[in-house]
Scaffold this active site. Structure first.
Site, PDB file in Angstrom:
ATOM      1  N   LYS A 154      -2.314  -1.552  -3.682  1.00  0.00           N
ATOM      2  CA  LYS A 154      -3.165  -0.371  -3.588  1.00  0.00           C
ATOM      3  C   LYS A 154      -2.305   0.882  -3.649  1.00  0.00           C
ATOM      4  O   LYS A 154      -1.306   0.925  -2.922  1.00  0.00           O
ATOM      5  CB  LYS A 154      -3.908  -0.424  -2.251  1.00  0.00           C
ATOM      6  CG  LYS A 154      -4.803   0.756  -1.986  1.00  0.00           C
ATOM      7  CD  LYS A 154      -5.419   0.627  -0.626  1.00  0.00           C
ATOM      8  CE  LYS A 154      -6.256   1.859  -0.341  1.00  0.00           C
ATOM      9  NZ  LYS A 154      -6.707   1.885   1.024  1.00  0.00           N
ATOM     10  N   LYS A 210       0.858  -1.184   0.000  1.00  0.00           N
ATOM     11  CA  LYS A 210       0.000   0.000   0.000  1.00  0.00           C
ATOM     12  C   LYS A 210       0.892   1.232   0.000  1.00  0.00           C
ATOM     13  O   LYS A 210       1.700   1.431   0.910  1.00  0.00           O
ATOM     14  CB  LYS A 210      -0.916  -0.001   1.224  1.00  0.00           C
ATOM     15  CG  LYS A 210      -1.779   1.261   1.310  1.00  0.00           C
ATOM     16  CD  LYS A 210      -2.793   1.190   2.430  1.00  0.00           C
ATOM     17  CE  LYS A 210      -3.568   2.503   2.510  1.00  0.00           C
ATOM     18  NZ  LYS A 210      -4.567   2.486   3.592  1.00  0.00           N
ATOM     19  N   GLU A 253       7.341  -6.582   1.138  1.00  0.00           N
ATOM     20  CA  GLU A 253       6.106  -6.450   1.925  1.00  0.00           C
ATOM     21  C   GLU A 253       5.202  -7.672   1.754  1.00  0.00           C
ATOM     22  O   GLU A 253       4.617  -8.176   2.713  1.00  0.00           O
ATOM     23  CB  GLU A 253       5.352  -5.176   1.515  1.00  0.00           C
ATOM     24  CG  GLU A 253       5.986  -3.875   2.000  1.00  0.00           C
ATOM     25  CD  GLU A 253       5.713  -3.601   3.477  1.00  0.00           C
ATOM     26  OE1 GLU A 253       5.089  -4.435   4.149  1.00  0.00           O
ATOM     27  OE2 GLU A 253       6.141  -2.528   3.958  1.00  0.00           O
ATOM     28  N   ARG A 292     -10.543  10.657   1.937  1.00  0.00           N
ATOM     29  CA  ARG A 292     -10.400  11.425   3.186  1.00  0.00           C
ATOM     30  C   ARG A 292     -11.668  12.228   3.446  1.00  0.00           C
ATOM     31  O   ARG A 292     -12.062  12.430   4.585  1.00  0.00           O
ATOM     32  CB  ARG A 292      -9.159  12.328   3.105  1.00  0.00           C
ATOM     33  CG  ARG A 292      -7.882  11.547   2.736  1.00  0.00           C
ATOM     34  CD  ARG A 292      -6.925  11.355   3.859  1.00  0.00           C
ATOM     35  NE  ARG A 292      -5.959  10.303   3.566  1.00  0.00           N
ATOM     36  CZ  ARG A 292      -4.687  10.495   3.200  1.00  0.00           C
ATOM     37  NH1 ARG A 292      -4.214  11.730   3.076  1.00  0.00           N
ATOM     38  NH2 ARG A 292      -3.900   9.473   2.969  1.00  0.00           N
ATOM     39  N   ARG A 341       1.007  10.235   5.345  1.00  0.00           N
ATOM     40  CA  ARG A 341       1.260   8.939   5.980  1.00  0.00           C
ATOM     41  C   ARG A 341       2.583   8.349   5.509  1.00  0.00           C
ATOM     42  O   ARG A 341       2.758   7.134   5.445  1.00  0.00           O
ATOM     43  CB  ARG A 341       0.134   7.955   5.633  1.00  0.00           C
ATOM     44  CG  ARG A 341      -1.267   8.445   5.923  1.00  0.00           C
ATOM     45  CD  ARG A 341      -2.252   7.288   5.928  1.00  0.00           C
ATOM     46  NE  ARG A 341      -3.635   7.706   5.831  1.00  0.00           N
ATOM     47  CZ  ARG A 341      -4.344   8.228   6.832  1.00  0.00           C
ATOM     48  NH1 ARG A 341      -3.771   8.445   8.005  1.00  0.00           N
ATOM     49  NH2 ARG A 341      -5.610   8.560   6.654  1.00  0.00           N
ATOM     50  N   SER A 392     -10.308   5.767  -4.365  1.00  0.00           N
ATOM     51  CA  SER A 392     -11.224   6.892  -4.530  1.00  0.00           C
ATOM     52  C   SER A 392     -10.802   7.861  -5.633  1.00  0.00           C
ATOM     53  O   SER A 392     -11.612   8.265  -6.462  1.00  0.00           O
ATOM     54  CB  SER A 392     -11.371   7.633  -3.196  1.00  0.00           C
ATOM     55  OG  SER A 392     -10.109   8.071  -2.716  1.00  0.00           O
ATOM     56  N   TYR A 402     -15.435   1.037  -6.383  1.00  0.00           N
ATOM     57  CA  TYR A 402     -16.691   1.676  -6.005  1.00  0.00           C
ATOM     58  C   TYR A 402     -17.771   1.444  -7.062  1.00  0.00           C
ATOM     59  O   TYR A 402     -18.938   1.714  -6.833  1.00  0.00           O
ATOM     60  CB  TYR A 402     -16.455   3.175  -5.750  1.00  0.00           C
ATOM     61  CG  TYR A 402     -15.493   3.386  -4.588  1.00  0.00           C
ATOM     62  CD1 TYR A 402     -15.936   3.295  -3.273  1.00  0.00           C
ATOM     63  CD2 TYR A 402     -14.129   3.609  -4.807  1.00  0.00           C
ATOM     64  CE1 TYR A 402     -15.065   3.446  -2.210  1.00  0.00           C
ATOM     65  CE2 TYR A 402     -13.234   3.760  -3.751  1.00  0.00           C
ATOM     66  CZ  TYR A 402     -13.717   3.679  -2.450  1.00  0.00           C
ATOM     67  OH  TYR A 402     -12.834   3.808  -1.405  1.00  0.00           O
TER      68      TYR A 402
END
Ligand code: PBG
Length: 327
Positions: free
Chosen positions: A249, A197, A234, A207, A218, A275, A314
């Site tokens: 992602k 990610k 990872e 957000r 982040r 998003s 979505y």
């Protein structure tokens, strides 16, 4: 003059020919619908930066889940937006908290007909918006956060989640959560690791969707967009810690990562069309600059072609509806 004998165009001559020879095709069961529920709402609340996506009430979430079942969608990934936040994200552990209650409500609605998945992360629950708790210097404290994730995971499994999605990118999160689930007797609760990610500008609309309190970024815990090799590390770590699925992602700016992970993973691979990827296509389509349905279909097919076995999008239900029409 010499003419070609190899004519790849032969396989493109008719829709039936193209359909028969397609190397990849989309199917509803591999689509996963991310959905938001906000505590205290009386009406679904549209998310301005994600046209067509809402913050759900309990009722509208149950309807969306039932519709997803109807359309043959594979799963739903739940995100909760609590009314009260604090520095440690305490509301995430409350069995009657917004997300745990939503898991229970959705399970009551769909039973086992849809894979009910839930976000194990603190960012929606903390008043500072970070995915973990902060130490005295404001640094996200990895190991202190893991203890909360373990409790959160058990609470979500108690509520009935089939699969948990730890999205906070703390080191060791999969192992700690797996152990906590085993200790609590939830041996069949699966874990999809947000393995690779990346810190991404394309999370912007999310957000807004979760009313994030985050200031800053982040980058001390999510991966750097410059890195490709590190994604393999990872994934290897998450596999060693017991991940049942691994995820990449975002999806569309990271198709190389997805292809790398697909080529080495021993478990199924998911990709999250996030998003900002959604909103860019919606915005361009709203302006009449692209054909909405064709662009959506192509974008998800491209993610599948790169190696995803499952796609969080979505558009999951809408796309599943189109797939039904074209059968
Ligand atoms: C963190 C989380 C995020 C998303 C899913 N889980 C936000 C972040 O990492 O900042 C983003 C999803 C999207 O943009 O659609 N709980």
């Amino acid at each position: 003059m010499s003419f070609p004998t190899h004519r790849p165009r032969r396989l493109r001559t008719t829709p039936a020919m193209r359909r028969m020879t397609a190397e990849n095709r989309l199917a509803a069961p591999e689509l996963i619908l991310p959905a938001f529920i906000r505590e205290g709402l009386t009406e679904p609340n549209p998310i301005a930066s994600m046209p067509g996506v809402v913050q759900h009430t309990t009722d509208s979430l149950k309807r969306a889940a039932a519709e997803a079942v109807e359309l043959g969608v594979g799963g739903i990934m739940l995100f909760g937006i609590p009314a009260e936040r604090d520095a440690r994200g305490t509301a995430s552990l409350d069995p009657d908290g917004v997300l745990n209650k939503a898991i229970r409500d959705v399970r009551a609605e769909v039973g086992d007909d849809l894979v009910v998945m839930s976000d194990v992360c603190l960012d929606e629950f903390t008043d500072h918006g970070h995915c973990g708790v902060l130490d005295a210097d404001g640094y996200v404290d990895n190991d202190a956060t893991l203890e909360i994730y373990a409790a959160m995971a058990v609470a979500q499994a108690d509520a009935g989640a089939h699969m948990l999605g730890p999205s906070g990118m703390m080191d060791g999160q999969i192992g700690v959560i797996r152990q906590a689930l085993e200790d609590a007797g939830h041996v069949n609760t699966a874990v999809v690791a947000y393995a690779a990610k990346y810190a991404s500008a394309f999370y912007g609309p999310f957000r807004e969707a979760v009313d994030s309190q985050l200031k800053g970024d982040r980058r001390t815990y999510q991966m750097d967009a410059a890195n490709r090799r590190e994604a393999i590390l990872e994934v290897e770590l998450d596999l060693a810690e017991g991940a049942d699925l691994v995820m990449v992602k975002p999806a569309m700016s990271y198709l190389d990562i997805l292809a790398d992970v697909a080529s080495m993973s021993s478990v199924p691979v998911a990709a999250y069309q996030i998003s900002g990827e959604y909103s860019m296509i919606e915005a361009a389509a709203a302006n009449g600059w692209i054909d909405r349905r064709a662009a959506i279909t192509e974008s998800v097919l491209g993610i599948k072609r790169a190696g995803a076995n499952m796609v969080l999008t979505y558009w999951a239900s809408e796309l599943a509806g189109w797939l039904k029409e074209t059968r």
